[in-house]
Motif scaffolding. Structure first.
Motif, PDB file in Angstrom:
ATOM      1  N   TYR A 146     -19.327 -28.571  30.009  1.00 53.80           N
ATOM      2  CA  TYR A 146     -20.384 -29.229  29.377  1.00 53.80           C
ATOM      3  C   TYR A 146     -21.455 -28.382  30.837  1.00 53.80           C
ATOM      4  CZ  TYR A 146     -18.745 -32.880  27.034  1.00 53.80           C
ATOM      5  OH  TYR A 146     -17.782 -33.254  26.149  1.00 53.80           O
ATOM      6  N   MET A 147     -22.344 -27.851  30.187  1.00 55.17           N
ATOM      7  CA  MET A 147     -23.388 -27.229  31.370  1.00 55.17           C
ATOM      8  C   MET A 147     -24.779 -27.438  31.242  1.00 55.17           C
ATOM      9  SD  MET A 147     -22.708 -23.483  29.298  1.00 55.17           S
ATOM     10  CE  MET A 147     -22.799 -22.727  31.093  1.00 55.17           C
ATOM     11  N   PRO A 148     -25.011 -27.815  32.520  1.00 55.17           N
ATOM     12  CA  PRO A 148     -26.784 -28.637  33.309  1.00 55.17           C
ATOM     13  C   PRO A 148     -28.329 -28.230  31.935  1.00 55.17           C
ATOM     14  CG  PRO A 148     -25.772 -28.077  34.620  1.00 55.17           C
ATOM     15  CD  PRO A 148     -24.436 -27.358  33.576  1.00 55.17           C
ATOM     16  N   ARG A 149     -29.385 -28.436  32.249  1.00 55.71           N
ATOM     17  CA  ARG A 149     -29.856 -28.498  31.474  1.00 55.71           C
ATOM     18  C   ARG A 149     -30.480 -26.989  32.170  1.00 55.71           C
ATOM     19  NH1 ARG A 149     -31.999 -34.015  32.230  1.00 55.71           N
ATOM     20  NH2 ARG A 149     -32.261 -34.189  35.575  1.00 55.71           N
ATOM     21  N   GLY A 150     -31.194 -26.197  32.222  1.00 59.36           N
ATOM     22  CA  GLY A 150     -31.992 -25.577  32.331  1.00 59.36           C
ATOM     23  C   GLY A 150     -31.148 -24.174  32.215  1.00 59.36           C
ATOM     24  N   THR A 151     -29.778 -24.140  31.813  1.00 58.46           N
ATOM     25  CA  THR A 151     -28.735 -23.132  31.512  1.00 58.46           C
ATOM     26  C   THR A 151     -29.219 -21.872  30.657  1.00 58.46           C
ATOM     27  OG1 THR A 151     -26.864 -24.173  32.092  1.00 58.46           O
ATOM     28  CG2 THR A 151     -26.361 -22.593  30.605  1.00 58.46           C
ATOM     29  N   THR A 152     -29.056 -20.773  31.020  1.00 63.96           N
ATOM     30  CA  THR A 152     -29.735 -19.938  30.183  1.00 63.96           C
ATOM     31  C   THR A 152     -28.578 -19.801  29.295  1.00 63.96           C
ATOM     32  OG1 THR A 152     -28.827 -17.880  31.383  1.00 63.96           O
ATOM     33  CG2 THR A 152     -30.635 -18.587  31.880  1.00 63.96           C
ATOM     34  N   PRO A 153     -29.588 -19.258  27.102  1.00 65.40           N
ATOM     35  CA  PRO A 153     -28.481 -18.846  26.934  1.00 65.40           C
ATOM     36  C   PRO A 153     -27.096 -18.092  27.074  1.00 65.40           C
ATOM     37  CG  PRO A 153     -30.753 -19.498  25.639  1.00 65.40           C
ATOM     38  CD  PRO A 153     -30.663 -19.759  27.433  1.00 65.40           C
ATOM     39  N   GLN A 154     -27.273 -17.130  27.409  1.00 62.32           N
ATOM     40  CA  GLN A 154     -26.641 -15.983  27.868  1.00 62.32           C
ATOM     41  C   GLN A 154     -25.272 -16.176  28.111  1.00 62.32           C
ATOM     42  OE1 GLN A 154     -30.029 -15.722  28.510  1.00 62.32           O
ATOM     43  NE2 GLN A 154     -30.822 -14.401  27.099  1.00 62.32           N
ATOM     44  N   ARG A 155     -25.339 -17.691  29.193  1.00 62.68           N
ATOM     45  CA  ARG A 155     -24.694 -18.174  30.259  1.00 62.68           C
ATOM     46  C   ARG A 155     -24.028 -18.758  29.615  1.00 62.68           C
ATOM     47  NH1 ARG A 155     -24.917 -17.195  35.748  1.00 62.68           N
ATOM     48  NH2 ARG A 155     -26.785 -16.261  36.777  1.00 62.68           N
ATOM     49  N   LEU A 156     -23.952 -20.041  28.158  1.00 61.63           N
ATOM     50  CA  LEU A 156     -23.427 -20.869  27.756  1.00 61.63           C
ATOM     51  C   LEU A 156     -22.515 -19.589  26.283  1.00 61.63           C
ATOM     52  CD1 LEU A 156     -23.032 -23.247  25.766  1.00 61.63           C
ATOM     53  CD2 LEU A 156     -25.156 -22.947  24.518  1.00 61.63           C
ATOM     54  N   GLU A 157     -23.207 -18.570  25.786  1.00 61.53           N
ATOM     55  CA  GLU A 157     -22.663 -18.245  25.198  1.00 61.53           C
ATOM     56  C   GLU A 157     -21.026 -17.212  25.300  1.00 61.53           C
ATOM     57  OE1 GLU A 157     -22.136 -18.115  21.578  1.00 61.53           O
ATOM     58  OE2 GLU A 157     -24.261 -19.451  22.612  1.00 61.53           O
ATOM     59  N   ALA A 158     -22.289 -16.607  27.074  1.00 62.33           N
ATOM     60  CA  ALA A 158     -20.074 -16.367  27.619  1.00 62.33           C
ATOM     61  C   ALA A 158     -19.061 -16.761  27.583  1.00 62.33           C
ATOM     62  CB  ALA A 158     -20.821 -15.634  29.540  1.00 62.33           C
ATOM     63  N   ILE A 159     -19.583 -18.390  27.760  1.00 65.48           N
ATOM     64  CA  ILE A 159     -18.118 -19.523  27.926  1.00 65.48           C
ATOM     65  C   ILE A 159     -17.636 -19.358  26.372  1.00 65.48           C
ATOM     66  CG2 ILE A 159     -17.672 -21.455  28.325  1.00 65.48           C
ATOM     67  CD1 ILE A 159     -20.136 -21.329  30.439  1.00 65.48           C
ATOM     68  N   ARG A 160     -19.059 -19.921  25.216  1.00 67.98           N
ATOM     69  CA  ARG A 160     -18.047 -19.725  24.714  1.00 67.98           C
ATOM     70  C   ARG A 160     -17.371 -18.342  23.312  1.00 67.98           C
ATOM     71  NH1 ARG A 160     -23.572 -22.177  21.177  1.00 67.98           N
ATOM     72  NH2 ARG A 160     -22.966 -24.547  21.715  1.00 67.98           N
ATOM     73  N   ALA A 161     -17.710 -17.452  23.707  1.00 71.23           N
ATOM     74  CA  ALA A 161     -16.951 -15.954  23.655  1.00 71.23           C
ATOM     75  C   ALA A 161     -15.453 -15.967  23.874  1.00 71.23           C
ATOM     76  CB  ALA A 161     -18.055 -14.642  24.771  1.00 71.23           C
ATOM     77  N   GLU A 162     -14.874 -17.211  25.674  1.00 74.90           N
ATOM     78  CA  GLU A 162     -13.698 -16.919  25.820  1.00 74.90           C
ATOM     79  C   GLU A 162     -12.931 -18.349  25.054  1.00 74.90           C
ATOM     80  OE1 GLU A 162     -12.690 -15.349  28.042  1.00 74.90           O
ATOM     81  OE2 GLU A 162     -14.503 -14.615  28.455  1.00 74.90           O
ATOM     82  N   GLY A 163     -13.248 -18.639  24.023  1.00 76.77           N
ATOM     83  CA  GLY A 163     -13.446 -19.678  22.788  1.00 76.77           C
ATOM     84  C   GLY A 163     -13.407 -21.168  23.158  1.00 76.77           C
TER      85      GLY A 163
END
Length: 405
Positions: A146-163
């Motif tokens: 879970y990531m707090p508000r204000g997190t950039t989409p790039q950081r979210l996608e980098a984590i999803r890319a790890e599965g």
């Protein structure tokens, strides 16, 4: 958000024994983590960069930057803590010592069959969660982030890319941590968080000990000659607490002076120190700062107890301090190497340059003992983990650093 740098010279001392309460950060304890990290595929000590010409320009004897941008290809130090804590947890499940469980064995199908499925859950601004997700994938396990508000989409996608299963929630960091703990309890997940609170201390301690690898590497790279000063950034204070604990355990009263540096919008350690109380102060609200990795308003209780007693100073920094540091490191003086340092990685360099170059900080420099004999160590905790934001600052001038210092 405050527009000026605030410095608190710490004179609070709760222990007479200079090594009290730091035994968990002795070289013997931290070396267990280092031995484990050495078994991880792709392990190599990160660079310790000497900025000789910048040191001369600033008027100190030496300036070294521990550059964490190449750590396991993840561009940040955070994986050191998450991976070690997750490995220690699995070792406990198996009833084995971590020294007898190299990474490749922990990642085997046989171990996965013995322990079954574990869901590792965490809250992150980016780097910690990516490290947890990466390690969970290596261990054939699952991660929920879970990531707090204000997190950039790039950081979210980098984590999803790890599965990992990951999402941004409409909460600040500390609220998201509490939500993660509730979800983990409801679903039987294991929380892997680098902050501690009463009743949740074992895993945060392991995480902090995992961070110790970077300091052991740095000391070896410095040929075991300690710096006189360490400037270290803090969010919840896990990394800073480890650094303070390590140097205090190793050198006692002769330890380097540790200067703790925070984002002004989330300066919970600074505010706690100013109150001179035993309990840490909480900072609420949106915690809006470009230093995403430092946007934490509640202190790690383990780290706070050590920093409260032994840190030399606490500094609260507006965002322009770190953007200055990013530009200083990325655009070096002739003869010095460049360091790509992200928003949470460069604030210590930015602060050092301001303290040493601005006349209005002369008394503070003297109080901190920053002079021509000083040997300074800073840690660039991340590279360009958000490349778009990095370029917007270093290339395009977002958040100018020309404010009055």
């Amino acid at each position: 958000m405050p527009s000026q740098i605030e410095v608190f010279l710490n004179r609070t001392r709760f222990y007479d024994d200079p090594t009290a309460c730091v035994a968990d950060f002795s070289r013997a304890q931290l070396s267990k983590a280092l031995r484990f990290h050495r078994t991880m595929p792709g392990y190599a000590p990160t660079s310790l960069v000497s900025l000789e010409n910048l040191a001369a320009a600033l008027g100190v004897r030496s300036l070294h930057v521990k550059d964490e941008s190449a750590r396991f290809g993840l561009k940040a130090f955070k994986v050191l803590g998450g991976a070690y804590a997750m490995a220690r947890h699995i070792a406990d499940l198996l009833g084995r010592d971590i020294d007898d469980l190299p990474f490749v064995e922990l990642a085997s199908e046989r171990i996965r069959g013995e322990i079954g499925t574990i869901v590792f859950a965490t809250t992150t601004d980016g780097n910690h969660g990516r490290g947890v997700a990466w390690t969970a994938r290596q261990f054939r396990q699952k991660a929920v982030v879970y990531m707090p508000r204000g997190t950039t989409p790039q950081r979210l996608e980098a984590i999803r890319a790890e599965g990992a299963q990951a999402e941004i929630v409409d909460l600040n960091y500390d609220e998201a941590v509490r939500m993660t703990a509730r979800e983990a309890e409801a679903h039987g997940w294991l929380v892997v968080q680098d902050t501690a609170w009463p009743g949740y201390e074992k895993i945060p301690l392991w995480i902090m000990q995992g961070y110790g690898t970077l300091m052991l590497e740095a000391m070896q790279q410095l040929h075991e000659v300690p710096p006189t000063h360490v400037l270290i950034q803090a969010g919840v204070g896990s990394l800073a607490g480890m650094v303070q604990g390590m140097v205090t355990a190793a050198w006692g009263k002769d330890r380097p002076r540790v200067i703790v540096v925070e984002a002004a919008a989330a300066d919970c350690l600074y505010r706690s120190a100013v109150t001179a109380g035993c309990r840490p102060v909480t900072v609420g609200g949106d915690l809006a700062t470009v230093m995403a990795g430092l946007a934490c308003g509640e202190a790690n209780t383990i780290g706070w107890n050590i920093l409260r007693d032994y840190a030399e100073a606490f500094v609260s920094c507006p965002d322009f301090v770190t953007t200055r540091g990013m530009r200083v490191l990325g655009n070096p003086l002739p003869g010095d190497p460049a360091v790509v340092s992200g928003e949470s990685g460069a604030v210590t360099t930015g602060l050092l340059s301001i303290l040493l170059q601005s006349g209005c900080w002369a008394e503070t420099r003297e109080a901190l003992g920053l002079d021509a004999q000083s040997r300074v160590l800073v840690v660039s905790t991340e590279g360009d983990t958000d490349p778009q934001r990095y370029r917007s600052i270093v290339w395009d001038g977002q958040i100018p650093s020309y404010q009055q210092f």
